[in-house]
Design an enzyme around this catalytic site. Sequence first.
Site, PDB file in Angstrom:
ATOM      1  N   HIS A  96      11.126  81.841   7.001  1.00 34.44           N
ATOM      2  CA  HIS A  96      11.869  83.097   6.828  1.00 34.44           C
ATOM      3  C   HIS A  96      13.072  83.152   7.767  1.00 34.44           C
ATOM      4  O   HIS A  96      14.147  83.593   7.380  1.00 34.44           O
ATOM      5  CB  HIS A  96      10.950  84.294   7.080  1.00 34.44           C
ATOM      6  CG  HIS A  96      10.260  84.761   5.841  1.00 34.44           C
ATOM      7  ND1 HIS A  96       9.198  84.089   5.295  1.00 34.44           N
ATOM      8  CD2 HIS A  96      10.488  85.822   5.020  1.00 34.44           C
ATOM      9  CE1 HIS A  96       8.797  84.716   4.195  1.00 34.44           C
ATOM     10  NE2 HIS A  96       9.563  85.774   4.002  1.00 34.44           N
ATOM     11  N   LYS A 128      -1.132  89.574   3.165  1.00 32.46           N
ATOM     12  CA  LYS A 128      -2.264  90.444   3.487  1.00 32.46           C
ATOM     13  C   LYS A 128      -1.876  91.379   4.626  1.00 32.46           C
ATOM     14  O   LYS A 128      -1.062  91.011   5.472  1.00 32.46           O
ATOM     15  CB  LYS A 128      -3.501  89.621   3.863  1.00 32.46           C
ATOM     16  CG  LYS A 128      -3.368  88.858   5.172  1.00 32.46           C
ATOM     17  CD  LYS A 128      -4.658  88.191   5.547  1.00 32.46           C
ATOM     18  CE  LYS A 128      -4.547  87.320   6.767  1.00 32.46           C
ATOM     19  NZ  LYS A 128      -4.693  88.014   8.049  1.00 32.46           N
TER      20      LYS A 128
END
Lengths: 281, 182
Positions: B37, B102
């Site tokens: 990222h 999650k």
Amino acid sequence: MRQIDVKEIIPVIRKLCIDANYYIGEDVIKKIKEFYEKEESETGKEVLSILLENYELSAKEKMPICQDTGVAVVFIELGQDVHLVGGDFVEAINEGVRQGYEDGYLRKSMVDDPIIERKNTKDNTPALIYTDIVPGDKLKITIAPKGGGSENMSEVKMMKAADGIEGVVDFVVDRISRSGGNPCPPIVVGIGLGGNFEQSALLSKKSLLRSLDEKNPDPKWAKVEEEILEKVNNLGIGPQGLGGRTTALGVFILSKPCHIASMPVAVNVQCHAARHKSAVI
Amino acid sequence: MKRYLTTPLKTEDLEKLKIGDQVYITGTVYTGRDAAHKRLIELLEKGEKLPFDAEGQIIYYVGPAPAPPGKPIGSAGPTTSYRMDPYAPALLDAGMKAMIGKGPRSQAVIDSMIKNKAVYLAAVGGAAVVVAKSIKESKVIAYEDLGPEAIREMKVENFPCIVANDIYGKDIYQEGVKNYKR
């Protein structure tokens, strides 16, 4: 005096790393089944049944339960009548970890420095090794692979004696409340009380080696564990944080004496994949 | 409610989704976690092209275990998403329509999902073999040096997840907990 060649421990460590990551303990399966029956949330029930299916599949397919096969945390109980020969003991442990993580297709999750470079060491070493010297001439090795998601929700707090047991309970419950769905609930809560700053953290980690079938041998702490478990499950976080009555499967406390001025409290959060395997040489 | 989605995603597909829905994805997902990222955002900041076309695509926060012989991938469950919160809005602005991970997201990410009509899907953490069974192919397409953190293009069939944030700003991590708190 008994001699143990450090080369003997390499295959033992290798196998423990693989077994701990492929095969969940029966105690976890039994506890999740118990909580499944009591779970009120449909989504929660669905998640718990997927976890049970996953434990079965990981054992059958010989694949790790979770892709986060963790830092290799190694607890050693070294009998004081053992003389280790044949090389460097710590290097032998790391070689066992290296072989286990490579041969078991386990993920290598260690970076060389925590902040600047963060380069993967590519073999999951170094292991984190804690050694206790104990009476006897045996060598006990326990491997507890620890994932990052749950570890990141852990905390040490230097509390005051005046905070009392209520203060400790509130701190632990608040820590779990702030963790929400992040540590992969249902979790196991490891608590280290006393010692000093660093010993409380180590106690909280060691407490997680207990089986979920076992009660705390000290009734005083067993009662506190039950109280915390009830409060944590009343938070409503539920399996994976999606809401439900199953947030924690168990709470474990280990305590040690401490300084008159101190009351260290450590919370080590363990995800549902509460992995640990031991062997004695 | 059970829903079946095929990639690339269109806004119409996502309008029907409500938090708590079980979703099964078939098509392509791209993987990325912390280190990848960081690099993707550096590209966007420099105005350079991403290593894949982001339009309508899904990013899955995962660092899989190595593939055992004869399998396309090793265990491959989700990692915790909040660590990607600082980067997520820029990727949604670049055209991505869904994230899989999650744990809860920040308000800034939720606002960006409303603005970009995108969703966040929860996979079951620790159910890494169950997820791996839905992954049929996997290849590294960028940042091989990052090892498990490299960007992979995965072909999936009925990848199972649960809608955690819909395009209307609803959040299962807040709503779900409220219902079961005592």
